[in-house]
Write a protein that holds these residues in place. Structure first.
Motif: not given
Length: 191
Positions: A3, A57, A129-131, A134, A189
């Protein structure tokens, strides 16, 4: 780590020739004080992309995985097309607050980045990326990689940069992400 790296690369490429990079050139020429300009860009980007990443997010928590996959895939394809459209710099973006160089840069950059393709990319990447950390760290680094040289070298590099080629590469990366997402690359993911 993916990410962070993808976010850094995409935003660094997408930022070349962007209106905020043009703003960085103007601020550097106007003030000739690179440190407060660079710090203003950094703080504006962290705040702006922090909000954008949080929105990305949040989107993952309200959309079903299949819906999210289609929204993100189409969003990345739209970003690919948008990246190929040259930015036009609006003189209103250069209207600066009558205060310190840092504050003037912070305000001008934050406002110029609102609704910009790199901000929209941050939303999509954070959802992809659900990060959050990052992605925000990567998009911020990408902005700094593109804008710090603009502040430090100004007009000396502006005319030498192959903007169309760089935009083409960024568009291709967005298109690949869009197609991969539509084909189900993100299923591992969560969508």
């Amino acid at each position: 780590m993916e990410a962070f790296l993808v976010s850094t690369g995409i935003v660094a490429l997408a930022e070349i020739g962007d209106k905020t990079q043009l703003l960085a050139f103007i601020l550097a020429a106007k003030f000739r004080r690179p440190v407060p300009i660079i710090l203003g860009i950094l703080v504006a980007t962290l705040v702006n992309h922090g909000f954008a990443g949080a929105l990305g997010a949040w989107i993952t928590s309200v959309l079903a995985p299949e819906t999210l996959r289609w929204v993100l895939g189409i969003s990345f394809l739209a970003m690919a097309a948008w990246t190929l459209i040259p930015d036009k710099f609006d003189e209103a973006d250069a209207q600066l607050a009558k205060s310190s160089v840092f504050v003037a840069t912070l305000v001008a950059f934050f406002l110029a980045e609102m609704g910009d393709k790199t901000q929209v990319a941050t939303v999509a990447l954070a959802a992809q990326y659900n990060a959050l950390l990052g992605v925000v760290a990567g998009t911020t680094l990408g902005m700094m990689l593109a804008n710090v040289p603009a502040v430090l070298m100004g007009d000396r590099i502006a005319d030498r940069m192959p903007v169309r080629l760089v935009h083409g590469i960024a568009a291709a990366i967005f298109a690949v992400l869009g197609i991969a997402t539509l084909l189900g690359a993100g299923k591992s993911i969560g969508f």
